[in-house]
Design a protein around this motif. Sequence first.
Motif, PDB file in Angstrom:
ATOM      1  N   LYS A  13       0.815  -1.208   0.000  1.00 23.33           N
ATOM      2  CA  LYS A  13       0.000   0.000   0.000  1.00 23.33           C
ATOM      3  C   LYS A  13       0.853   1.266   0.000  1.00 23.33           C
ATOM      4  O   LYS A  13       1.826   1.364   0.762  1.00 23.33           O
ATOM      5  N   PRO A  14       0.482   2.264  -0.819  1.00 24.81           N
ATOM      6  CA  PRO A  14       1.114   3.582  -0.697  1.00 24.81           C
ATOM      7  C   PRO A  14       0.837   4.120   0.706  1.00 24.81           C
ATOM      8  O   PRO A  14      -0.303   4.054   1.187  1.00 24.81           O
ATOM      9  N   ALA A  71       7.800   5.119   0.223  1.00 20.70           N
ATOM     10  CA  ALA A  71       6.862   5.689   1.192  1.00 20.70           C
ATOM     11  C   ALA A  71       7.105   7.189   1.293  1.00 20.70           C
ATOM     12  O   ALA A  71       8.145   7.693   0.864  1.00 20.70           O
ATOM     13  N   LEU A  72       6.126   7.879   1.877  1.00 18.91           N
ATOM     14  CA  LEU A  72       6.256   9.301   2.193  1.00 18.91           C
ATOM     15  C   LEU A  72       6.357   9.460   3.704  1.00 18.91           C
ATOM     16  O   LEU A  72       5.894   8.594   4.461  1.00 18.91           O
ATOM     17  N   LEU A  73       6.951  10.553   4.147  1.00 14.89           N
ATOM     18  CA  LEU A  73       7.152  10.785   5.575  1.00 14.89           C
ATOM     19  C   LEU A  73       6.806  12.222   5.936  1.00 14.89           C
ATOM     20  O   LEU A  73       7.249  13.158   5.264  1.00 14.89           O
ATOM     21  N   ILE A  74       6.009  12.380   6.979  1.00 18.27           N
ATOM     22  CA  ILE A  74       5.724  13.695   7.552  1.00 18.27           C
ATOM     23  C   ILE A  74       6.116  13.645   9.022  1.00 18.27           C
ATOM     24  O   ILE A  74       5.600  12.805   9.769  1.00 18.27           O
ATOM     25  N   GLU A  93       3.589   2.028  -4.701  1.00 19.21           N
ATOM     26  CA  GLU A  93       3.150   0.627  -4.638  1.00 19.21           C
ATOM     27  C   GLU A  93       4.183  -0.295  -5.275  1.00 19.21           C
ATOM     28  O   GLU A  93       4.497  -1.370  -4.743  1.00 19.21           O
ATOM     29  N   THR A  94       4.723   0.116  -6.400  1.00 16.53           N
ATOM     30  CA  THR A  94       5.737  -0.692  -7.091  1.00 16.53           C
ATOM     31  C   THR A  94       6.994  -0.846  -6.248  1.00 16.53           C
ATOM     32  O   THR A  94       7.591  -1.932  -6.187  1.00 16.53           O
ATOM     33  N   ASN A  95       7.400   0.222  -5.571  1.00 16.42           N
ATOM     34  CA  ASN A  95       8.646   0.194  -4.806  1.00 16.42           C
ATOM     35  C   ASN A  95       8.513  -0.484  -3.455  1.00 16.42           C
ATOM     36  O   ASN A  95       9.498  -1.011  -2.924  1.00 16.42           O
TER      37      ASN A  95
END
Length: 364
Positions: free
Chosen positions: A282-283, A310-313, A340-342
């Motif tokens: 999952k993204p 992924a993203l990070l905040i 999703e691919t990564n």
Amino acid sequence: MAHKIIIAGGGTGGHIFPAIAIANAIRKIEADAEILFVGAKGKMEMEKVPQAGYPIEGLEIAGFNRSNIFKNILLPFKLLKSLRQARNILQRFQPHAVVGVGGYASFPILRKAQKMGIPTLIQEQNSYAGKSNKILGRKANVICVGYEGMEAFFPADKILYTGNPVRGSITQSAVTKDEAMRHFGLMMGKPTVFAVGGSLGAKSINDALLPRLADFVNKDIQLIWQTGKGYYETAKSAAAPFSTHVKVFDFINVMDFAYKAADAVISRAGALAIAELCVAQKPVIFVPYPFAAEDHQTKNAESLVHKNAALLIPNADAGAKLANEALSLVQNKALMQQLETNIAPLGNKNADMTIARAILGLIK
């Protein structure tokens, strides 16, 4: 003769559910293995482990309180008492091996087991090892790790890269998207975000979403929101006018349904959460809990961010940025596909069996 194994640790679902997954894997290999859990009295393992069908004994142990230094006055006495309790449990149960999965109860049991010459295995979930595991790692026989580069904390010849165990309800789930959406009362075809702050909830995530619920409705984006018990009534009341799009829960038992329903996820960055999200592919936007020991959640999340998975905040920025980032992400199909691919190659569905074989290998 049936082998006897102690699995020690807990405190949060991030330690408990992988420990249960390991126990289940041991039983798959050796059905008559006798498994005893050891946890901390008053912690959630004392409830969750018996529900999974395993016996558990509790120690009088607590962790270091970083928010109120005066609450640590009794800590040395609790540690001494827990070490005595650990010795008594080991002498009575006579295990062939002892496994530490992290959490308060892990240290006393493994420390005493090592002094008594009982083989020990550490399951280090995080990308940055805590002080207790670094101490225990000097005498542990095997250290199973979920991340690469752990030679910085442990003897290289003891490290076994296994990945982190994920509960079978997720790795073996056959739930369909349609079933998952119907379970949560959601509409098919609409972008859906799943926000989860761990088993106890996450205040910064909850506070960031609370004033922005109308935006989810206005943009026709659905939200599955696990708040934790402490925040549930506040969130439920706030979400009442937006119930077509916002579904609020204090705790979700069927995480495979939540992952299947979601197009993107907001999450803390504990090791279990990351392992599950990698398997679910999952993204995700991580909001690491900044007060975890050695800030390990941030380091966990960064290991995926560096791979564009992924993203990070940062926790301190959640209020200003999280809702906008989540609403933007589910409308950016190219970015979601990239994430999703990564993240997909990082998932490991067989970590529990690999660790189980390592434990039984210590005995044989």
